[in-house]
Design a protein around this motif. Structure first.
Motif, PDB file in Angstrom:
ATOM      1  N   MET A   1       0.848  -1.194   0.000  1.00 54.73           N
ATOM      2  CA  MET A   1       0.000   0.000   0.000  1.00 54.73           C
ATOM      3  C   MET A   1       0.877   1.235   0.000  1.00 54.73           C
ATOM      4  SD  MET A   1      -3.370  -0.812   0.349  1.00 54.73           S
ATOM      5  CE  MET A   1      -4.402  -0.029   1.587  1.00 54.73           C
ATOM      6  N   ILE A   2       0.679   2.131  -0.959  1.00 51.31           N
ATOM      7  CA  ILE A   2       1.479   3.334  -1.090  1.00 51.31           C
ATOM      8  C   ILE A   2       0.593   4.547  -0.847  1.00 51.31           C
ATOM      9  CG2 ILE A   2       2.832   4.733  -2.712  1.00 51.31           C
ATOM     10  CD1 ILE A   2       3.528   2.009  -4.091  1.00 51.31           C
ATOM     11  N   GLY A   3       1.135   5.525  -0.120  1.00 47.05           N
ATOM     12  CA  GLY A   3       0.426   6.789   0.052  1.00 47.05           C
ATOM     13  C   GLY A   3      -0.606   6.788   1.146  1.00 47.05           C
ATOM     14  N   VAL A   4      -0.605   5.764   2.008  1.00 40.64           N
ATOM     15  CA  VAL A   4      -1.628   5.703   3.046  1.00 40.64           C
ATOM     16  C   VAL A   4      -1.018   5.720   4.451  1.00 40.64           C
ATOM     17  CG1 VAL A   4      -3.337   4.566   1.598  1.00 40.64           C
ATOM     18  CG2 VAL A   4      -1.744   3.178   2.927  1.00 40.64           C
ATOM     19  N   GLY A   5       0.245   6.188   4.573  1.00 41.69           N
ATOM     20  CA  GLY A   5       0.894   6.230   5.885  1.00 41.69           C
ATOM     21  C   GLY A   5       0.119   7.049   6.902  1.00 41.69           C
ATOM     22  N   ILE A   6      -0.599   8.069   6.424  1.00 39.30           N
ATOM     23  CA  ILE A   6      -1.350   8.944   7.329  1.00 39.30           C
ATOM     24  C   ILE A   6      -2.502   8.208   8.010  1.00 39.30           C
ATOM     25  CG2 ILE A   6      -3.046   9.819   5.638  1.00 39.30           C
ATOM     26  CD1 ILE A   6      -2.444  12.647   6.863  1.00 39.30           C
ATOM     27  N   LEU A   7      -2.843   7.015   7.504  1.00 41.27           N
ATOM     28  CA  LEU A   7      -3.927   6.266   8.164  1.00 41.27           C
ATOM     29  C   LEU A   7      -3.505   5.758   9.539  1.00 41.27           C
ATOM     30  CD1 LEU A   7      -5.476   4.260   5.182  1.00 41.27           C
ATOM     31  CD2 LEU A   7      -6.207   6.431   6.170  1.00 41.27           C
ATOM     32  N   GLN A   8      -2.179   5.620   9.766  1.00 35.77           N
ATOM     33  CA  GLN A   8      -1.738   5.176  11.106  1.00 35.77           C
ATOM     34  C   GLN A   8      -2.101   6.196  12.187  1.00 35.77           C
ATOM     35  OE1 GLN A   8       2.405   4.125  10.582  1.00 35.77           O
ATOM     36  NE2 GLN A   8       1.904   2.038   9.958  1.00 35.77           N
ATOM     37  N   PRO A   9      -1.731   7.480  12.032  1.00 34.89           N
ATOM     38  CA  PRO A   9      -2.195   8.441  13.056  1.00 34.89           C
ATOM     39  C   PRO A   9      -3.707   8.560  13.133  1.00 34.89           C
ATOM     40  CG  PRO A   9      -0.992   9.563  11.278  1.00 34.89           C
ATOM     41  CD  PRO A   9      -0.759   8.093  11.121  1.00 34.89           C
ATOM     42  N   VAL A  10      -4.417   8.326  12.041  1.00 34.88           N
ATOM     43  CA  VAL A  10      -5.888   8.332  12.098  1.00 34.88           C
ATOM     44  C   VAL A  10      -6.369   7.266  13.083  1.00 34.88           C
ATOM     45  CG1 VAL A  10      -7.980   7.712  10.803  1.00 34.88           C
ATOM     46  CG2 VAL A  10      -6.340   9.327   9.827  1.00 34.88           C
ATOM     47  N   VAL A  11      -5.796   6.063  12.961  1.00 36.51           N
ATOM     48  CA  VAL A  11      -6.212   4.966  13.837  1.00 36.51           C
ATOM     49  C   VAL A  11      -5.829   5.264  15.287  1.00 36.51           C
ATOM     50  CG1 VAL A  11      -5.833   2.524  14.357  1.00 36.51           C
ATOM     51  CG2 VAL A  11      -6.138   3.258  11.991  1.00 36.51           C
ATOM     52  N   VAL A  12      -4.630   5.856  15.478  1.00 34.86           N
ATOM     53  CA  VAL A  12      -4.188   6.150  16.843  1.00 34.86           C
ATOM     54  C   VAL A  12      -5.106   7.183  17.495  1.00 34.86           C
ATOM     55  CG1 VAL A  12      -2.309   7.157  18.217  1.00 34.86           C
ATOM     56  CG2 VAL A  12      -1.791   5.471  16.443  1.00 34.86           C
ATOM     57  N   LEU A  13      -5.510   8.203  16.736  1.00 32.96           N
ATOM     58  CA  LEU A  13      -6.388   9.223  17.334  1.00 32.96           C
ATOM     59  C   LEU A  13      -7.766   8.637  17.654  1.00 32.96           C
ATOM     60  CD1 LEU A  13      -6.548  12.100  18.320  1.00 32.96           C
ATOM     61  CD2 LEU A  13      -7.286  12.804  16.047  1.00 32.96           C
ATOM     62  N   ALA A  14      -8.255   7.746  16.790  1.00 36.95           N
ATOM     63  CA  ALA A  14      -9.524   7.077  17.094  1.00 36.95           C
ATOM     64  C   ALA A  14      -9.377   6.257  18.374  1.00 36.95           C
ATOM     65  CB  ALA A  14      -9.942   6.183  15.921  1.00 36.95           C
ATOM     66  N   ALA A  15      -8.249   5.544  18.510  1.00 33.81           N
ATOM     67  CA  ALA A  15      -8.026   4.729  19.711  1.00 33.81           C
ATOM     68  C   ALA A  15      -7.913   5.620  20.949  1.00 33.81           C
ATOM     69  CB  ALA A  15      -6.761   3.882  19.537  1.00 33.81           C
ATOM     70  N   TRP A  16      -7.215   6.771  20.809  1.00 36.66           N
ATOM     71  CA  TRP A  16      -7.086   7.692  21.942  1.00 36.66           C
ATOM     72  C   TRP A  16      -8.454   8.225  22.381  1.00 36.66           C
ATOM     73  CZ3 TRP A  16      -4.285   8.762  25.876  1.00 36.66           C
ATOM     74  CH2 TRP A  16      -4.472   9.955  26.578  1.00 36.66           C
ATOM     75  N   THR A  17      -9.331   8.484  21.416  1.00 38.41           N
ATOM     76  CA  THR A  17     -10.681   8.945  21.730  1.00 38.41           C
ATOM     77  C   THR A  17     -11.401   7.906  22.593  1.00 38.41           C
ATOM     78  OG1 THR A  17     -10.737  10.156  19.640  1.00 38.41           O
ATOM     79  CG2 THR A  17     -12.850   9.753  20.714  1.00 38.41           C
ATOM     80  N   LEU A  95       3.056  15.175   9.471  1.00 47.35           N
ATOM     81  CA  LEU A  95       2.087  16.152   9.991  1.00 47.35           C
ATOM     82  C   LEU A  95       0.952  15.444  10.723  1.00 47.35           C
ATOM     83  CD1 LEU A  95       1.887  18.712   7.029  1.00 47.35           C
ATOM     84  CD2 LEU A  95       2.752  19.172   9.332  1.00 47.35           C
ATOM     85  N   GLY A  96       0.524  14.305  10.196  1.00 50.02           N
ATOM     86  CA  GLY A  96      -0.529  13.528  10.861  1.00 50.02           C
ATOM     87  C   GLY A  96      -0.092  13.060  12.239  1.00 50.02           C
ATOM     88  N   TRP A  97       1.142  12.567  12.337  1.00 50.68           N
ATOM     89  CA  TRP A  97       1.652  12.118  13.640  1.00 50.68           C
ATOM     90  C   TRP A  97       1.808  13.287  14.609  1.00 50.68           C
ATOM     91  CZ3 TRP A  97       1.076   7.588  15.419  1.00 50.68           C
ATOM     92  CH2 TRP A  97       1.179   6.458  14.614  1.00 50.68           C
ATOM     93  N   ILE A  98       2.309  14.443  14.117  1.00 52.26           N
ATOM     94  CA  ILE A  98       2.424  15.612  14.999  1.00 52.26           C
ATOM     95  C   ILE A  98       1.033  16.018  15.486  1.00 52.26           C
ATOM     96  CG2 ILE A  98       3.121  18.042  15.155  1.00 52.26           C
ATOM     97  CD1 ILE A  98       5.271  17.431  13.048  1.00 52.26           C
ATOM     98  N   TYR A  99       0.046  15.996  14.565  1.00 51.58           N
ATOM     99  CA  TYR A  99      -1.320  16.353  14.946  1.00 51.58           C
ATOM    100  C   TYR A  99      -1.802  15.466  16.096  1.00 51.58           C
ATOM    101  CZ  TYR A  99      -6.250  17.372  14.852  1.00 51.58           C
ATOM    102  OH  TYR A  99      -7.516  17.739  15.234  1.00 51.58           O
ATOM    103  N   VAL A 100      -1.617  14.171  15.928  1.00 52.60           N
ATOM    104  CA  VAL A 100      -2.104  13.250  16.964  1.00 52.60           C
ATOM    105  C   VAL A 100      -1.347  13.469  18.267  1.00 52.60           C
ATOM    106  CG1 VAL A 100      -2.283  10.823  17.602  1.00 52.60           C
ATOM    107  CG2 VAL A 100      -2.949  11.561  15.321  1.00 52.60           C
ATOM    108  N   GLY A 101      -0.020  13.701  18.173  1.00 56.54           N
ATOM    109  CA  GLY A 101       0.763  13.979  19.379  1.00 56.54           C
ATOM    110  C   GLY A 101       0.242  15.214  20.106  1.00 56.54           C
ATOM    111  N   MET A 102      -0.052  16.268  19.334  1.00 49.64           N
ATOM    112  CA  MET A 102      -0.565  17.507  19.936  1.00 49.64           C
ATOM    113  C   MET A 102      -1.929  17.275  20.579  1.00 49.64           C
ATOM    114  SD  MET A 102       1.648  19.909  19.562  1.00 49.64           S
ATOM    115  CE  MET A 102       3.046  18.802  19.525  1.00 49.64           C
ATOM    116  N   ARG A 103      -2.785  16.481  19.915  1.00 48.10           N
ATOM    117  CA  ARG A 103      -4.122  16.244  20.466  1.00 48.10           C
ATOM    118  C   ARG A 103      -4.057  15.398  21.736  1.00 48.10           C
ATOM    119  NH1 ARG A 103      -8.382  19.440  18.961  1.00 48.10           N
ATOM    120  NH2 ARG A 103      -9.220  18.168  20.643  1.00 48.10           N
TER     121      ARG A 103
END
Lengths: 143, 71
Positions: A1-17, A95-103
């Motif tokens: 899978m190419i170009g979907v690395g940002i889905l990892q921080p998406v999953v982490v933020l959902a889990a954090w919620t 940027l996605g990982w920084i976003y999740v870290g900040m949240r």
């Protein structure tokens, strides 16, 4: 899978919620029992709020749980958009990982000490990440 | 969510226009609420935007149940 690395921080933020959801119940349900709140009384008037009944530290968890369903909505939409068009790797993933870290930091500050200016600074930094991601998606889709 | 589903499943020809209509109406709704804020106009803008969303959601549901034949 190419170009979907940002889905990892998406999953982490959902889990954090979901972590905040559990944390909210773990503090709020005992506090409601201690305050002898009848949940059905809360819906009998629009002004009745647990904010007036429970200790602020307990409500901070609930407030942050609500906040995690506000601004991050834009992050989820733009992250899924970037992944869909194969632009979710590299800088956008960072940027996605920084976003999740900040949240996550924003959550911890809000529910533990709730210093408003610190919270505000973390929120601003997280929003800057979304600005960058939105610009990147706009360039990729409209250029 | 209907919009992202339609991007994956392939939109109906009308769907892109409905999505632009939704965004245009939401921006008009923001401008109206932040400035004049007379309720009937806001309600109308909101109702129209939600109509766009309803059609998109129905299209997404039809696409998602693509195996179902309506003969």
């Amino acid at each position: 899978m190419i170009g979907v690395g940002i889905l990892q921080p998406v999953v982490v933020l959902a889990a954090w919620t979901l972590v905040m959801w559990v944390w909210m119940y773990a503090t709020r349900i005992p506090a409601m029992n201690a305050a002898k709140v009848n949940p059905d009384d809360l819906v009998k008037g629009p002004k009745r709020s647990l904010d007036e009944i429970l200790p602020p530290q307990v409500q901070w968890k609930a407030h942050n749980y609500n906040h995690l369903h506000e601004a991050p909505v834009v992050f989820y939409a733009i992250a899924l958009t970037l992944a869909l068009i194969g632009q979710g790797d590299g800088l956008n993933a960072v940027l996605g990982w920084i976003y999740v870290g900040m949240r996550v930091a924003h959550s911890l500050v809000q529910v533990l000490v709730n210093r408003v200016m610190v919270r505000w600074a973390l929120f601003m930094l997280s929003q800057l990440c979304v600005v960058g991601l939105t610009l990147h998606a706009a360039i990729a889709l409209f250029h | 969510m209907p919009r992202s589903m339609l991007a994956i499943l392939g939109p109906y020809p009308l769907d892109v226009w409905l999505a632009w209509g939704y965004v245009g109406l939401r921006i008009a709704h923001s401008l109206w609420q932040a400035t004049v804020n007379k309720l009937p106009v806001r309600f109308t803008l909101f109702a129209l935007s939600t109509l766009c969303l309803m059609v998109l959601a129905i299209h997404a549901a039809l696409k998602a149940m693509g195996g179902v034949q309506f003969s």
